[in-house]
Scaffold this motif. Sequence first.
Motif, short mmCIF file in Angstrom:
data_model
loop_
_atom_site.label_atom_id
_atom_site.label_comp_id
_atom_site.label_asym_id
_atom_site.label_seq_id
_atom_site.Cartn_x
_atom_site.Cartn_y
_atom_site.Cartn_z
N TYR A 11 33.10 44.89 38.78
CA TYR A 11 33.47 46.23 39.21
C TYR A 11 32.30 47.18 39.02
O TYR A 11 31.35 46.88 38.30
N THR A 12 32.39 48.31 39.69
CA THR A 12 31.37 49.34 39.60
C THR A 12 32.01 50.58 38.99
O THR A 12 33.14 50.91 39.33
N SER A 80 39.08 47.35 48.98
CA SER A 80 38.81 47.59 47.56
C SER A 80 39.87 48.51 46.98
O SER A 80 40.69 49.08 47.70
N ALA A 82 40.34 51.47 43.52
CA ALA A 82 39.66 52.23 42.45
C ALA A 82 40.71 52.74 41.48
O ALA A 82 41.77 53.21 41.88
N GLU A 113 41.91 38.45 40.65
CA GLU A 113 40.90 38.96 39.71
C GLU A 113 41.55 39.10 38.34
O GLU A 113 42.71 39.51 38.23
N LEU A 115 39.98 40.80 34.79
CA LEU A 115 38.75 41.45 34.36
C LEU A 115 38.87 42.11 33.00
O LEU A 115 39.85 42.81 32.73
N LEU A 117 37.65 45.05 30.45
CA LEU A 117 37.12 46.40 30.55
C LEU A 117 36.65 46.83 29.17
O LEU A 117 37.40 46.71 28.20
N TRP A 123 35.73 56.27 37.46
CA TRP A 123 36.35 55.46 38.50
C TRP A 123 35.83 54.04 38.38
O TRP A 123 34.63 53.81 38.41
N LEU A 124 36.73 53.08 38.27
CA LEU A 124 36.39 51.67 38.30
C LEU A 124 36.70 51.18 39.70
O LEU A 124 37.84 51.18 40.13
N TRP A 125 35.64 50.77 40.42
CA TRP A 125 35.79 50.37 41.82
C TRP A 125 35.71 48.85 41.90
O TRP A 125 34.72 48.24 41.49
N PHE A 126 36.78 48.23 42.41
CA PHE A 126 36.88 46.78 42.52
C PHE A 126 36.87 46.40 43.99
O PHE A 126 37.80 46.74 44.72
N LYS A 127 35.84 45.69 44.43
CA LYS A 127 35.81 45.17 45.79
C LYS A 127 36.54 43.84 45.77
O LYS A 127 36.20 42.95 45.00
#
Length: 198
Positions: A11-12, A80, A82, A113, A115, A117, A123-127
């Motif tokens: 994630y970003t 995605s 967020a 997924e 994940l 953390l 904001w956690l952006w998950f593609k």
Amino acid sequence: MADSSMIDHGYTVVRDIAPLMAKEDLKEIALQAVWSVSTNKPGYGVGLLRDNKSDTYWQSDGFQPHMVNIQFRKKTTIHSLAIYVDYKSDESYTPSKISIRIGSDFNDLREIEKLPLNEPSGWLWFKLHDRPQSRPVRTFMIQIAILQNHQNGRDTHLRQIKIFSTEHEETRALNKILRGQTLPHFQSVAASQFCTIR
């Protein structure tokens, strides 16, 4: 922290989601879905996940896992999602492990997924990709499950969730038909009478 930074866990983290939406050509499609949660404290319901305010939050009430369920009326391509969290404000209420699941309904959900953390803020952006083929996710339902919180907290806080599709994923086929580049594909016998032009 910079405007955005890539995390090795898939994630970003970004401070502001708007520039990312513009860069990736994303549209928010959450209003096309019906939202529900597994539990909530009175006054901290599912509507607070969608109020566009980072100072409000959904708070679960009970034992883990805590779930946010997002159900679409038709099979939808999801690019995605967020999630806005704030470890500095929420501490033990902040998720430390989440699972993202997809399916047609509650009975056939499968995890795509899982994940960890680590004290996330922003904001956690998950593609999202449908593995193992790494195709775009097409689904009727997404479930976000909070499996564990920081400091072994019981209840969780999520401040915002946004679901994204890209303009071209949702409209590519229709635009080709409208531009005359392709003909619609008719599958039923009754509709096949329209597959040729006289």
